[in-house]
Design a protein around this motif. Structure first.
Motif, PDB file in Angstrom:
ATOM      1  N   LEU A   7       5.477 -29.485   0.966  1.00 44.36           N
ATOM      2  CA  LEU A   7       5.715 -28.214   0.298  1.00 44.36           C
ATOM      3  C   LEU A   7       5.859 -27.102   1.330  1.00 44.36           C
ATOM      4  O   LEU A   7       5.073 -27.036   2.293  1.00 44.36           O
ATOM      5  N   VAL A   8       6.817 -26.212   1.109  1.00 46.27           N
ATOM      6  CA  VAL A   8       7.020 -25.069   1.989  1.00 46.27           C
ATOM      7  C   VAL A   8       7.140 -23.812   1.137  1.00 46.27           C
ATOM      8  O   VAL A   8       8.064 -23.695   0.320  1.00 46.27           O
ATOM      9  N   GLU A   9       6.181 -22.890   1.332  1.00 48.22           N
ATOM     10  CA  GLU A   9       6.207 -21.634   0.580  1.00 48.22           C
ATOM     11  C   GLU A   9       6.983 -20.571   1.349  1.00 48.22           C
ATOM     12  O   GLU A   9       7.038 -20.599   2.587  1.00 48.22           O
ATOM     13  N   SER A  10       7.527 -19.619   0.608  1.00 52.63           N
ATOM     14  CA  SER A  10       8.191 -18.470   1.214  1.00 52.63           C
ATOM     15  C   SER A  10       8.144 -17.303   0.234  1.00 52.63           C
ATOM     16  O   SER A  10       7.822 -17.492  -0.942  1.00 52.63           O
ATOM     17  N   GLY A  11       8.445 -16.112   0.748  1.00 53.20           N
ATOM     18  CA  GLY A  11       8.553 -14.949  -0.128  1.00 53.20           C
ATOM     19  C   GLY A  11       7.399 -13.967  -0.044  1.00 53.20           C
ATOM     20  O   GLY A  11       7.440 -12.923  -0.695  1.00 53.20           O
ATOM     21  N   GLY A  12       6.378 -14.283   0.727  1.00 47.23           N
ATOM     22  CA  GLY A  12       5.269 -13.348   0.855  1.00 47.23           C
ATOM     23  C   GLY A  12       5.650 -12.128   1.676  1.00 47.23           C
ATOM     24  O   GLY A  12       6.737 -12.058   2.257  1.00 47.23           O
ATOM     25  N   GLY A  13       4.745 -11.158   1.713  1.00 43.57           N
ATOM     26  CA  GLY A  13       5.001  -9.961   2.496  1.00 43.57           C
ATOM     27  C   GLY A  13       4.118  -8.818   2.078  1.00 43.57           C
ATOM     28  O   GLY A  13       3.126  -9.003   1.361  1.00 43.57           O
ATOM     29  N   LEU A  14       4.491  -7.636   2.532  1.00 44.15           N
ATOM     30  CA  LEU A  14       3.758  -6.403   2.225  1.00 44.15           C
ATOM     31  C   LEU A  14       4.488  -5.664   1.111  1.00 44.15           C
ATOM     32  O   LEU A  14       5.710  -5.459   1.199  1.00 44.15           O
ATOM     33  N   VAL A  15       3.749  -5.255   0.098  1.00 43.14           N
ATOM     34  CA  VAL A  15       4.338  -4.538  -1.033  1.00 43.14           C
ATOM     35  C   VAL A  15       3.370  -3.452  -1.478  1.00 43.14           C
ATOM     36  O   VAL A  15       2.140  -3.601  -1.346  1.00 43.14           O
ATOM     37  N   GLN A  16       3.899  -2.371  -2.002  1.00 44.16           N
ATOM     38  CA  GLN A  16       3.057  -1.285  -2.491  1.00 44.16           C
ATOM     39  C   GLN A  16       2.483  -1.625  -3.861  1.00 44.16           C
ATOM     40  O   GLN A  16       3.077  -2.419  -4.615  1.00 44.16           O
ATOM     41  N   PRO A  17       1.356  -1.045  -4.204  1.00 41.88           N
ATOM     42  CA  PRO A  17       0.808  -1.245  -5.557  1.00 41.88           C
ATOM     43  C   PRO A  17       1.842  -0.902  -6.618  1.00 41.88           C
ATOM     44  O   PRO A  17       2.573   0.092  -6.501  1.00 41.88           O
ATOM     45  N   GLY A  18       1.902  -1.752  -7.641  1.00 43.29           N
ATOM     46  CA  GLY A  18       2.894  -1.587  -8.688  1.00 43.29           C
ATOM     47  C   GLY A  18       4.205  -2.301  -8.422  1.00 43.29           C
ATOM     48  O   GLY A  18       5.061  -2.391  -9.316  1.00 43.29           O
ATOM     49  N   GLY A  19       4.374  -2.799  -7.220  1.00 39.69           N
ATOM     50  CA  GLY A  19       5.610  -3.479  -6.847  1.00 39.69           C
ATOM     51  C   GLY A  19       5.645  -4.932  -7.290  1.00 39.69           C
ATOM     52  O   GLY A  19       4.729  -5.425  -7.960  1.00 39.69           O
TER      53      GLY A  19
END
Length: 115
Positions: free
Chosen positions: A4-16
């Motif tokens: 399994l390989v995950e992707s798509g994480g990161g930094l996001v503002q609240p409500g995003g």
């Protein structure tokens, strides 16, 4: 052996929003129950959302109404759409594939919700 390989994480503002992906290889994807879990610093790993091989879904109480799990068996991929993100959603998110006594984890992807 499934990998399994995950992707798509990161930094996001609240409500995003963010969408995580988990691509599987090496197995018959539609036979597996797929799940997303998360682990915040100092806390136990917890279930976020699950999708069974029969099409049933279930969610952790803290994400109900905000997160949606889906799977594309043709692409051997499971997704986690995360909306209305909160700082308390900050964690490493892990993908899991399970069937009977077999269970395998991805390497995890960091999600940070902060202004």
């Amino acid at each position: 052996q499934v990998q399994l390989v995950e992707s798509g994480g990161g930094l996001v503002q609240p409500g995003g929003s963010l969408r995580l992906s988990c691509a599987a290889s090496g197995g018959i994807f539609n036979m597996y129950n797929m799940g997303w879990y998360r682990q915040a610093p100092g806390k136990q790993r917890e279930l976020v959302a699950a999708s069974t091989n029969g099409g049933t879904t279930n969610y952790g109480d803290s994400v109900k109404g905000r997160f949606t799990i889906s799977r594309d068996n043709a692409k051997n991929t499971v997704y986690l759409q995360m909306n209305s993100l909160k700082p308390e959603d900050t964690a490493v998110y892990y993908c899991n594939a399970a069937r009977w006594t077999f269970s395998v984890w991805g390497q995890g992807t960091q999600v940070t919700v902060s202004s």
